[in-house]
Design a protein around this motif. Structure first.
Motif, short mmCIF file in Angstrom:
data_model
loop_
_atom_site.label_atom_id
_atom_site.label_comp_id
_atom_site.label_asym_id
_atom_site.label_seq_id
_atom_site.Cartn_x
_atom_site.Cartn_y
_atom_site.Cartn_z
N LEU A 131 -6.49 38.86 -71.28
CA LEU A 131 -7.78 38.64 -71.94
C LEU A 131 -8.63 37.64 -71.18
N HIS A 132 -7.98 36.65 -70.61
CA HIS A 132 -8.70 35.59 -69.90
C HIS A 132 -9.53 36.14 -68.75
N ASP A 133 -9.11 37.28 -68.19
CA ASP A 133 -9.80 37.84 -67.03
C ASP A 133 -11.00 38.72 -67.40
N LEU A 134 -11.27 38.91 -68.69
CA LEU A 134 -12.36 39.79 -69.09
C LEU A 134 -13.73 39.17 -68.88
N TRP A 136 -17.27 37.66 -69.35
CA TRP A 136 -18.27 37.70 -70.41
C TRP A 136 -17.95 38.76 -71.46
N GLU A 137 -17.21 39.80 -71.09
CA GLU A 137 -16.90 40.86 -72.05
C GLU A 137 -15.94 40.39 -73.14
N LEU A 138 -15.27 39.27 -72.91
CA LEU A 138 -14.32 38.78 -73.89
C LEU A 138 -15.01 38.46 -75.22
N GLY A 139 -16.25 37.97 -75.16
CA GLY A 139 -16.96 37.65 -76.39
C GLY A 139 -17.11 38.84 -77.30
N GLY A 140 -17.45 40.00 -76.73
CA GLY A 140 -17.58 41.21 -77.53
C GLY A 140 -16.26 41.64 -78.14
N LEU A 141 -15.19 41.51 -77.35
CA LEU A 141 -13.89 41.91 -77.85
C LEU A 141 -13.46 41.01 -79.01
N MET A 142 -13.67 39.70 -78.88
CA MET A 142 -13.27 38.78 -79.94
C MET A 142 -14.11 39.00 -81.19
N ALA A 143 -15.40 39.31 -81.02
CA ALA A 143 -16.25 39.60 -82.17
C ALA A 143 -15.76 40.86 -82.88
N GLY A 144 -15.32 41.85 -82.09
CA GLY A 144 -14.79 43.08 -82.68
C GLY A 144 -13.54 42.83 -83.49
N PHE A 145 -12.66 41.99 -82.97
CA PHE A 145 -11.43 41.67 -83.72
C PHE A 145 -11.74 40.83 -84.95
N THR A 227 -6.88 33.69 -74.94
CA THR A 227 -8.23 34.19 -74.76
C THR A 227 -9.04 33.52 -73.65
N THR A 228 -9.03 32.19 -73.58
CA THR A 228 -9.94 31.49 -72.67
C THR A 228 -9.24 30.32 -71.99
N THR A 229 -9.95 29.73 -71.02
CA THR A 229 -9.43 28.51 -70.38
C THR A 229 -9.26 27.41 -71.40
N THR A 230 -10.22 27.29 -72.32
CA THR A 230 -10.11 26.29 -73.38
C THR A 230 -8.88 26.53 -74.24
N ALA A 231 -8.59 27.79 -74.50
CA ALA A 231 -7.40 28.11 -75.30
C ALA A 231 -6.14 27.69 -74.57
N PHE A 232 -6.08 27.90 -73.24
CA PHE A 232 -4.93 27.44 -72.48
C PHE A 232 -4.76 25.93 -72.61
N VAL A 233 -5.87 25.21 -72.63
CA VAL A 233 -5.81 23.75 -72.81
C VAL A 233 -5.20 23.41 -74.17
N GLN A 234 -5.57 24.17 -75.22
CA GLN A 234 -5.02 23.92 -76.54
C GLN A 234 -3.51 24.12 -76.58
N PHE A 235 -3.02 25.03 -75.75
CA PHE A 235 -1.58 25.28 -75.70
C PHE A 235 -0.86 24.31 -74.75
N ARG A 236 -1.62 23.41 -74.11
CA ARG A 236 -1.03 22.39 -73.24
C ARG A 236 -1.58 21.01 -73.63
N PRO A 237 -1.41 20.61 -74.89
CA PRO A 237 -1.97 19.33 -75.33
C PRO A 237 -1.23 18.17 -74.67
N SER A 238 -1.93 17.07 -74.51
CA SER A 238 -1.33 15.92 -73.82
C SER A 238 -0.13 15.36 -74.56
N GLY A 239 -0.15 15.47 -75.89
CA GLY A 239 0.97 14.95 -76.67
C GLY A 239 2.10 15.94 -76.85
N GLY A 240 1.95 17.16 -76.32
CA GLY A 240 3.02 18.16 -76.44
C GLY A 240 3.04 18.88 -77.76
N GLN A 241 2.05 18.66 -78.63
CA GLN A 241 2.01 19.38 -79.90
C GLN A 241 0.56 19.53 -80.35
N ASN A 242 0.33 20.57 -81.19
CA ASN A 242 -1.03 20.84 -81.65
C ASN A 242 -0.95 21.60 -82.97
#
Length: 280
Positions: A131-134, A136-145, A227-242
């Motif tokens: 999904l990360h490679d989509l 600008w088209e990712l926005g449309g896909l996420m809106a659809g879901f 979904t996104t680079t930001t999402a990858f950051v959420q899955f790698r929090p500095s404290g190891g949990q989220n």
């Protein structure tokens, strides 16, 4: 009889597969297993005389007629029907609002939506490696879901309530809004890395987990559906949990563990966000 999955979701290598058989309780023919009966041919093929089984148990009941007489098979079928009805009674419409999607398990969500009579046309995106490679088209896909999840009345029970059901929780759709620890989640740098990220070994597979009611709850996170680079950051929090909210499918329950396949993971709702978006 065993509650094994008889429908397997499609993957990159194989199409969807149905691995079950419709078995007759009273045999379809008089010379078949449990065939001696006054039932007519129409009654023998009526749904009241049929039961869905995996291949192994179909062979077992027909090869051990003395062990599996007609009355016992009817009892097994009725017990399973009651188990399903109890599960449906426990379930309630999912109320959690996700304001950002971090993770969308596209194949699983497509199957669940199709079962509910809804669908999302993904043909415009071509083969989706990640999904990360989509772009600008990712926005449309996420809106659809987003619209799809609102349209389809997905039902779920809270994950912590599912824990109390023990092995009966297997196959349930559960909702969660909890603080998870994260492990081994990194952004792949190539198509090959995306496809090889999940290998069935929790020592190396990307996943999130928590401990509750004496069990370790684990969800393997396939990087293809982040979904996104930001999402990858959420899955790698500095404290190891989220904190994550979403839906998942219970795959297995053991004495000290529960395995869940995540369907959708996102940013949990809070009163400020609810007020903001309701007034938007």
């Amino acid at each position: 009889m065993c509650r094994e999955r008889v429908y397997l979701d499609p993957s990159d290598e194989t199409p969807a597969q149905f691995r079950g058989e419709v078995a007759h309780i009273v045999g379809e023919r008089p010379d078949g297993p449990r065939g001696e009966s006054t039932l007519t041919q129409q009654q023998r093929n009526h749904e009241n005389n049929l039961v869905l089984l995996c291949f192994n148990h179909h062979n077992e009941i027909d090869g051990n007629v003395q062990q599996y007489p007609v009355d016992r098979l009817h009892s097994i079928k009725e017990a399973h029907r009651s188990w399903v009805m109890n599960r449906l009674t426990l379930e309630a419409p999912w109320q959690t609002t996700l304001h950002n999607f971090y993770y969308l398990n596209v194949p699983r969500l497509q199957v669940l939506s199709a079962i509910s009579g809804a669908s999302l046309d993904l043909s415009r995106y071509g083969p989706i490696v990640a999904l990360h490679d989509l772009g600008w088209e990712l926005g449309g896909l996420m809106a659809g879901f987003q619209q799809l999840l609102e349209q389809v009345e997905l039902k779920a029970i809270p994950m912590r309530e599912a824990l109390l059901l023990g092995s009966d929780a297997r196959g349930l759709i559960v909702s969660f809004d909890d603080k998870f620890r994260t492990k081994n989640i990194a952004m792949p740098q190539s198509t090959e890395e995306y496809r090889a990220a999940v290998r069935g070994d929790l020592q190396t597979d990307p996943h999130v987990y928590l401990k509750a009611n004496g069990r370790k709850i684990t969800m393997v996170v396939d990087p293809r559906w982040i979904t996104t680079t930001t999402a990858f950051v959420q899955f790698r929090p500095s404290g190891g949990q989220n904190q994550f909210a979403g839906l998942g499918l219970v795959n297995a329950v053991c004495d000290d563990s529960m395995s869940i396949t995540p369907l959708v993971i996102g940013l949990p709702s809070n009163p400020f966000m609810e007020a903001f978006y309701s007034n938007a």
